[in-house]
Design an enzyme around this catalytic site. Structure first.
Site, PDB file in Angstrom:
ATOM      1  N   PRO A 244      33.298  25.250  40.614  1.00  0.00           N
ATOM      2  CA  PRO A 244      34.303  24.365  41.191  1.00  0.00           C
ATOM      3  C   PRO A 244      34.671  24.687  42.650  1.00  0.00           C
ATOM      4  CG  PRO A 244      35.261  25.713  39.396  1.00  0.00           C
ATOM      5  CD  PRO A 244      33.787  25.923  39.388  1.00  0.00           C
TER       6      PRO A 244
ATOM      7  N   ASP B   1      42.899  18.904  42.591  1.00  0.00           N
ATOM      8  CA  ASP B   1      41.745  19.375  43.354  1.00  0.00           C
ATOM      9  C   ASP B   1      42.189  19.742  44.775  1.00  0.00           C
ATOM     10  OD1 ASP B   1      39.440  19.622  44.840  1.00  0.00           O
ATOM     11  OD2 ASP B   1      38.425  17.915  43.926  1.00  0.00           O
TER      12      ASP B   1
ATOM     13  N   THR C  68      37.630  30.967  43.801  1.00  0.00           N
ATOM     14  CA  THR C  68      36.584  31.748  43.145  1.00  0.00           C
ATOM     15  C   THR C  68      35.402  31.828  44.116  1.00  0.00           C
ATOM     16  OG1 THR C  68      35.842  29.710  42.112  1.00  0.00           O
ATOM     17  CG2 THR C  68      37.305  31.089  40.818  1.00  0.00           C
TER      18      THR C  68
ATOM     19  N   ASP D 126      42.674  30.864  48.023  1.00  0.00           N
ATOM     20  CA  ASP D 126      42.450  31.907  47.016  1.00  0.00           C
ATOM     21  C   ASP D 126      41.505  31.327  45.971  1.00  0.00           C
ATOM     22  OD1 ASP D 126      42.473  33.923  45.218  1.00  0.00           O
ATOM     23  OD2 ASP D 126      44.542  33.680  44.583  1.00  0.00           O
TER      24      ASP D 126
HETATM   25  N1  AG3 Z   1      39.726  35.187  43.859  1.00  0.00           N
HETATM   26  C1  AG3 Z   1      38.545  35.782  44.411  1.00  0.00           C
HETATM   27  C2  AG3 Z   1      37.805  36.611  43.445  1.00  0.00           C
HETATM   28  C3  AG3 Z   1      36.352  36.762  43.702  1.00  0.00           C
HETATM   29  C4  AG3 Z   1      35.811  37.862  42.877  1.00  0.00           C
HETATM   30  N2  AG3 Z   1      34.414  37.777  42.765  1.00  0.00           N
HETATM   31  C5  AG3 Z   1      33.698  38.341  41.765  1.00  0.00           C
HETATM   32  N3  AG3 Z   1      34.279  39.045  40.844  1.00  0.00           N
HETATM   33  N4  AG3 Z   1      32.419  38.195  41.753  1.00  0.00           N
HETATM   34  C6  AG3 Z   1      40.570  36.012  43.089  1.00  0.00           C
HETATM   35  C7  AG3 Z   1      41.710  35.313  42.472  1.00  0.00           C
HETATM   36  C8  AG3 Z   1      42.898  36.186  42.450  1.00  0.00           C
HETATM   37  N5  AG3 Z   1      44.089  35.447  42.600  1.00  0.00           N
END
Ligand code: AG3
Length: 274
Positions: free
Chosen positions: A162, A137, A157, A155
């Site tokens: 989570p 975590d 979500t 990086d």
């Molecule tokens: N991380 C952020 C992605 C967010 C996208 N949002 C969405 N599709 N609603 C991406 C991880 C890449 N390593």
């Protein structure tokens, strides 16, 4: 018959792609994980119905998360990536020879496992000896780190599921403690079209903790609205005052020394959020 995937980016608006193949569709301990082959963007990782990584456009996000803070710091040695289990940020981090150790803390081991299998040119560097991969975590890792890192990259979500606690002020306070006295952090902070309040809130929280706070953008076609933002908090080094000679040669497809600075030039409706 063809199969199409839609991410509903808002209640009333979405992005739709033709799917050739579904490799994985499972509920992990933390989220719903889909790995598919799309006609237009190559293989694609989807978490909780949201597009995370596609083979065609991943370079934009990963380069911009990594290179902007790493070139802002004069000598980044210890780096932490929170999330980022697809390995894209790590791949970019390792292009900086000053980096001795990069720790990746990803909560969901399945993201790492399937990225290695279906996104090998993105996840391949997770095996590099300079990288320490922890399935753990990120919030807890930050809470237990002190004065350790030169650069931290979040990086994550979206702030649902989570990652929700990775957008709270307490987390940024933890990041500040986990950083050395001239440390820098960056977090992906969504888009100004559909989540303007989030950008304002994060910017204001980070400004109360870090003397230098800045927002920059990049164009990512598969993310909501295509106009993505990143928020930097820095204790000492200003991303807008990087001496030209610090930009060493590096192989990229999006980032350039000119863009490093240009990315901070914001459209009026975006700068009005800060
Ligand atoms: N991380 C952020 C992605 C967010 C996208 N949002 C969405 N599709 N609603 C991406 C991880 C890449 N390593």
């Amino acid at each position: 018959m063809s199969i199409w995937f839609t991410e509903k980016q808002t209640k009333n608006f979405g992005i739709t792609m033709k799917i050739n193949k579904t490799y994985v569709s499972e509920q992990t301990e933390f989220q719903k994980l889909d790995m598919v082959e799309t006609e237009e963007f190559g293989n694609m990782l989807i978490l909780d119905g949201m597009v995370m990584t596609t083979q065609k456009d991943e370079f934009v996000y990963h380069e911009m998360v990594a290179h902007v803070p790493l070139f802002t710091h004069p000598n980044p040695k210890n780096v932490l990536v929170v999330g980022g289990g697809d390995g894209g940020v790590i791949r970019e981090v390792l292009k900086h020879p000053s980096v001795e150790k990069a720790v990746l803390v990803e909560i969901d081991g399945k993201v790492i496992e399937y990225s290695k299998k279906y996104l090998p040119e993105i996840a391949g560097e997770l095996e590099n000896p300079r990288v320490d991969v922890k399935v753990d975590d990120g919030f807890m890792h930050i809470a237990t780190s002190q004065n350790e890192y030169d650069v931290i990259m979040v990086d994550s979500t979206e702030p649902v599921g989570p990652a929700a606690k990775l957008f709270e002020k307490g987390f940024y306070e933890g990041i500040s403690k986990a950083l050395k006295e001239d440390g820098i952090f960056v977090a992906q902070t969504d888009n100004p079209w559909f989540t303007p309040e989030l950008i304002s809130q994060v910017f204001s929280d980070v400004s109360e903790i870090f003397p230098i706070t800045r927002l920059y953008t990049a164009n990512i076609p598969t993310y909501p609205s295509g106009l993505w933002t990143f928020t930097i908090g820095s204790k000492k080094h200003d991303p807008l005052e990087v001496p030209a000679e610090r930009f060493h040669d590096i192989e990229t497809k999006y980032w350039t020394p000119q863009l490093h600075t240009a990315a901070f030039a914001l459209p009026k409706f975006v700068s009005d959020l800060l």
